[in-house]
Design an enzyme around this catalytic site. Structure first.
Site, PDB file in Angstrom:
ATOM      1  N   HIS A  84      38.077  37.851  46.797  1.00  0.00           N
ATOM      2  CA  HIS A  84      36.908  38.073  47.657  1.00  0.00           C
ATOM      3  C   HIS A  84      35.792  38.685  46.818  1.00  0.00           C
ATOM      4  CE1 HIS A  84      38.530  37.151  51.618  1.00  0.00           C
ATOM      5  NE2 HIS A  84      39.694  37.533  51.111  1.00  0.00           N
TER       6      HIS A  84
ATOM      7  N   THR B 214      47.255  40.365  35.066  1.00  0.00           N
ATOM      8  CA  THR B 214      45.803  40.295  35.242  1.00  0.00           C
ATOM      9  C   THR B 214      45.121  39.536  34.103  1.00  0.00           C
ATOM     10  OG1 THR B 214      45.577  42.383  34.063  1.00  0.00           O
ATOM     11  CG2 THR B 214      45.748  42.526  36.452  1.00  0.00           C
TER      12      THR B 214
END
Ligand SMILES: CC(C)(COP(=O)(O)OP(=O)(O)OC[C@H]1O[C@@H](n2cnc3c(N)ncnc32)[C@H](O)[C@@H]1OP(=O)(O)O)[C@@H](O)C(=O)NCCC(=O)NCCS
Length: 228
Positions: free
Chosen positions: A149, A201
């Site tokens: 998002h 990540t």
């Protein structure tokens, strides 16, 4: 039949064999009917478990010996479709979701190579494109997210700021172990292991073992092999 029975090794009692074969028969029958609606299917030997949900299956291509276990949910509406190679298994309660259930932008999709499996309770959010290679093992409760998002503005709710979609690539012969999380934009190099509970990540170099939150290199399979 001989080949089928040879799968049952020592220790299998007759009752367990009969029930397993019965369940196989039920799953095979379900597979036979589901297959009619698939975009394409290489073989007839498809097993679809009890309460397995395959939505918009005209976007789904499967190879030989595809298995969708009980209660898994595969949503297929996507730009590039959902493509499974030969001998792919989707575990119990695994959820594959490229696109929102009630509208919104269509997601990119998912490609899984030959002999790879997605474990029970996995979540594969393939709104950005996810590519999983050959011989990849994905253990239980792994999550892969190919979308974030946006949150740059504090003046409007994050919910209204849209999303950024990115790829996730898992190259051949990787083992993504239980409860790990793979984030958007990451490539996991060939032959790597992601240790249990890690959050990946960044890119993972080939043949590495990575672990922790965020995941760091904790070993190298190639070096271990040479030093044996
Ligand atoms: C990755 C894994 C295979 C490594 O096993 P191993 O080679 O025997 O590793 P070791 O236990 O010797 O640990 C080596 C180092 O990595 C660390 N490590 C191991 N697992 C870790 C993890 N999940 N997260 C962070 N660090 C980890 C150890 O603490 C150790 O560090 P140290 O050398 O500083 O003490 C194993 O830890 C693992 O995660 N297994 C997954 C099990 C699983 O999901 N099974 C599902 C089957 S479907």
């Amino acid at each position: 039949m001989k080949k089928l029975l040879s799968r049952f090794e020592e220790g299998w009692d007759k009752r367990s064999i009969v029930f397993t074969l019965f369940r196989l028969g039920c799953n095979l029958t379900r597979g036979f009917f589901h297959r009619i609606f698939f975009k394409s299917s290489k073989g007839w030997l498809l097993l679809v478990g009890k309460n397995a949900l395959i939505r918009q299956s005209n976007y789904l291509s499967v190879g030989k010996e595809f298995i969708a276990e009980d209660h898994c949910e595969i949503n297929c509406l996507s730009k590039r479709g959902i493509v499974f190679g030969d001998r792919v298994t989707i575990g119990k309660y695994a959820l594959i979701r490229p696109t929102g259930m009630y509208g919104g932008e269509i997601g990119e999709g998912l490609k899984v190579g030959n002999n790879s499996n997605i474990g029970p309770f996995a979540y594969i959010g393939c709104s950005g494109y996810i590519e999983i290679g050959n011989n990849v093992m994905i253990s239980p409760r792994v999550s892969i997210y190919a979308e974030n998002h946006n949150f740059s503005s504090i003046l409007e709710p994050m919910k209204d700021q849209g999303v950024t979609r990115q790829f996730v690539i898992i190259e051949d012969d990787c083992w993504i172990t239980a409860n790990s999380v793979i984030l958007a934009g990451v490539r996991i190099g060939r032959g790597s292991i992601v240790a249990a509970g890690s959050v990946v990540t960044k890119d993972v170099p080939p043949y590495s073992i990575v672990g922790g939150v965020p995941a760091k290199v904790i070993g190298n399979r190639a070096e271990q092999f040479v030093n044996q």
